[in-house]
Scaffold this motif. Structure first.
Motif, PDB file in Angstrom:
ATOM      1  N   GLU A 163       0.863  -1.176   0.000  1.00  0.00           N
ATOM      2  CA  GLU A 163       0.000   0.000   0.000  1.00  0.00           C
ATOM      3  C   GLU A 163       0.898   1.223   0.000  1.00  0.00           C
ATOM      4  O   GLU A 163       1.635   1.468   0.962  1.00  0.00           O
ATOM      5  N   THR A 183      -7.195  -2.458  11.755  1.00  0.00           N
ATOM      6  CA  THR A 183      -7.913  -1.590  10.824  1.00  0.00           C
ATOM      7  C   THR A 183      -7.761  -0.122  11.218  1.00  0.00           C
ATOM      8  O   THR A 183      -7.677   0.752  10.352  1.00  0.00           O
ATOM      9  N   ARG A 184      -7.711   0.153  12.522  1.00  0.00           N
ATOM     10  CA  ARG A 184      -7.522   1.537  12.973  1.00  0.00           C
ATOM     11  C   ARG A 184      -6.143   2.050  12.550  1.00  0.00           C
ATOM     12  O   ARG A 184      -5.999   3.195  12.106  1.00  0.00           O
ATOM     13  N   PHE A 186      -4.382   0.999  10.002  1.00  0.00           N
ATOM     14  CA  PHE A 186      -4.408   1.147   8.550  1.00  0.00           C
ATOM     15  C   PHE A 186      -5.028   2.483   8.168  1.00  0.00           C
ATOM     16  O   PHE A 186      -4.516   3.202   7.299  1.00  0.00           O
ATOM     17  N   SER A 187      -6.120   2.850   8.833  1.00  0.00           N
ATOM     18  CA  SER A 187      -6.771   4.132   8.553  1.00  0.00           C
ATOM     19  C   SER A 187      -5.898   5.308   8.977  1.00  0.00           C
ATOM     20  O   SER A 187      -5.807   6.318   8.267  1.00  0.00           O
ATOM     21  N   ALA A 188      -5.235   5.173  10.136  1.00  0.00           N
ATOM     22  CA  ALA A 188      -4.394   6.265  10.629  1.00  0.00           C
ATOM     23  C   ALA A 188      -3.210   6.531   9.719  1.00  0.00           C
ATOM     24  O   ALA A 188      -2.764   7.675   9.569  1.00  0.00           O
ATOM     25  N   ALA A 190      -3.158   5.791   6.418  1.00  0.00           N
ATOM     26  CA  ALA A 190      -3.578   5.965   5.025  1.00  0.00           C
ATOM     27  C   ALA A 190      -3.165   7.314   4.426  1.00  0.00           C
ATOM     28  O   ALA A 190      -2.706   7.368   3.275  1.00  0.00           O
ATOM     29  N   ASP A 233      -7.112  -2.776  -0.948  1.00  0.00           N
ATOM     30  CA  ASP A 233      -8.517  -2.642  -1.339  1.00  0.00           C
ATOM     31  C   ASP A 233      -9.327  -3.860  -0.897  1.00  0.00           C
ATOM     32  O   ASP A 233     -10.479  -3.728  -0.467  1.00  0.00           O
ATOM     33  N   ARG A 236     -10.075  -3.482   2.734  1.00  0.00           N
ATOM     34  CA  ARG A 236     -11.168  -2.542   2.990  1.00  0.00           C
ATOM     35  C   ARG A 236     -12.520  -3.212   2.732  1.00  0.00           C
ATOM     36  O   ARG A 236     -13.488  -2.996   3.474  1.00  0.00           O
ATOM     37  N   SER A 239     -13.171  -5.626   5.599  1.00  0.00           N
ATOM     38  CA  SER A 239     -13.513  -4.865   6.807  1.00  0.00           C
ATOM     39  C   SER A 239     -14.949  -4.368   6.757  1.00  0.00           C
ATOM     40  O   SER A 239     -15.664  -4.370   7.765  1.00  0.00           O
ATOM     41  N   THR A 291      -0.398   1.147  16.835  1.00  0.00           N
ATOM     42  CA  THR A 291      -0.171   2.385  16.111  1.00  0.00           C
ATOM     43  C   THR A 291       0.722   3.305  16.931  1.00  0.00           C
ATOM     44  O   THR A 291       0.488   3.488  18.122  1.00  0.00           O
TER      45      THR A 291
END
Length: 304
Positions: A163, A183-184, A186-188, A190, A233, A236, A239, A291
């Motif tokens: 990614e 997942t948190r 990954f979002s942080a 991104a 992707d 996502r 998730s 994280t």
């Protein structure tokens, strides 16, 4: 809130995993030793206070020793240790109920981690010797039981998706696709993969099956069946569903890839997901669960 007995089962999981914002691995490699005789622990909760609180009485009935932590957002906090394991609990104002877990503030700061950071052995951060040093791949200070495998080299040989832009500083991230902390993270991260600040090498494993009735393994197999550059992707999508897409069969090699990744996770002493592994601008190899609390400091550590 989970029943107390379920919450206290977490006391049987490794100490490090519960302090970090990570889903704990059910079979860790190297339990962290308890603090030595010279370590300073928080003050214990007085017996009279425990006796007056139904919530605290329930916690100690399972064999835990309670230590006082600072009150946060109106909730009293205790650090419960049972042998080499621990958990943080927050008490409701009436002292009738307890909440075991991690507290985050509105800015995304991990309050629980800050509360326990001064307690030896609670926050898992491993620093390895620079690759150019004579003892490359060996920790400069090796804790008892710490794996001696070079984690970057080990994960480079695993199966992962990518990614972010090729050529950006690479950070390996061991993930359970259905772990909320994965997942948190990954979002942080991104915005930083999108702006070419780093490239995430996503290494799927499955450690959360005991929490989600076996859903993590099919989800990890779906990610490992994807093209490496499409894995983000696919994650996502998984998730969003909350489970693997049952219309898609895993590839013939996905199970072998998952086995290899789990072996790599154990080889580097992974304690939970997510676990970040990277080589910093000085050539030192770093490994950290969860994280990073300070994303700016984390980004500044990456090679330019």
């Amino acid at each position: 809130m989970r029943p107390l007995l379920t919450a206290l089962v977490a006391l049987s999981t490794p100490a490090l995993a519960l302090a970090a914002p990570a889903c704990p691995a059910p079979e860790p490699i190297a339990p962290t030793p308890l603090p030595g005789a010279g370590a300073v622990m928080p003050p214990t909760v007085p017996a009279a206070e425990i006796a007056a609180s139904p919530a605290l009485r329930r916690i100690v009935s399972h064999g835990a020793v309670l230590y006082r932590l600072p009150t946060e957002h109106g909730l009293h906090a205790v650090f419960a240790r049972s042998g080499s394991q621990f958990r943080v609990f927050y008490l409701t104002p009436d002292d009738q109920a307890e909440i075991g877990g991690v507290m985050w503030d509105a800015a995304g700061h991990n309050i629980t981690r800050s509360q326990v950071a001064a307690i030896p052995g609670t926050v898992p951060t491993v620093h390895w010797a620079p690759a150019t040093a004579p003892s490359a791949g060996v920790p400069t200070t090796q804790p008892p039981g710490q794996a001696t495998t070079d984690p970057v080299a080990r994960l480079a040989a695993a199966h992962f998706g990518l990614e972010g832009r090729d050529g950006a500083p690479r950070v390996y991230m061991l993930i359970d696709p259905l772990c909320p902390f994965s997942t948190r993270a990954f979002s942080a991260l991104a915005p930083y993969t999108a702006s070419d600040r780093l490239q995430l090498a996503l290494v799927p494993v499955s450690i959360n099956d005991h929490e989600n009735n076996g859903a993590s393994t099919p989800a990890a197999l779906e990610l490992l069946s994807a093209d490496p550059h499409a894995m983000g992707d696919v994650w996502r999508h998984v998730s969003g569903l909350g489970h693997a897409d049952m219309q898609k069969a895993p590839s013939p090699v996905a199970q072998a890839a998952l086995t290899l990744n789990l072996s790599a996770a154990h080889a580097i002493g992974m304690r939970g997901t997510p676990t970040l592994v990277w080589k910093d601008r000085t050539g030192a190899i770093r490994q950290e669960a969860g994280t990073p609390d300070d994303l700016n400091q984390f980004l500044a550590s990456l090679p330019s």
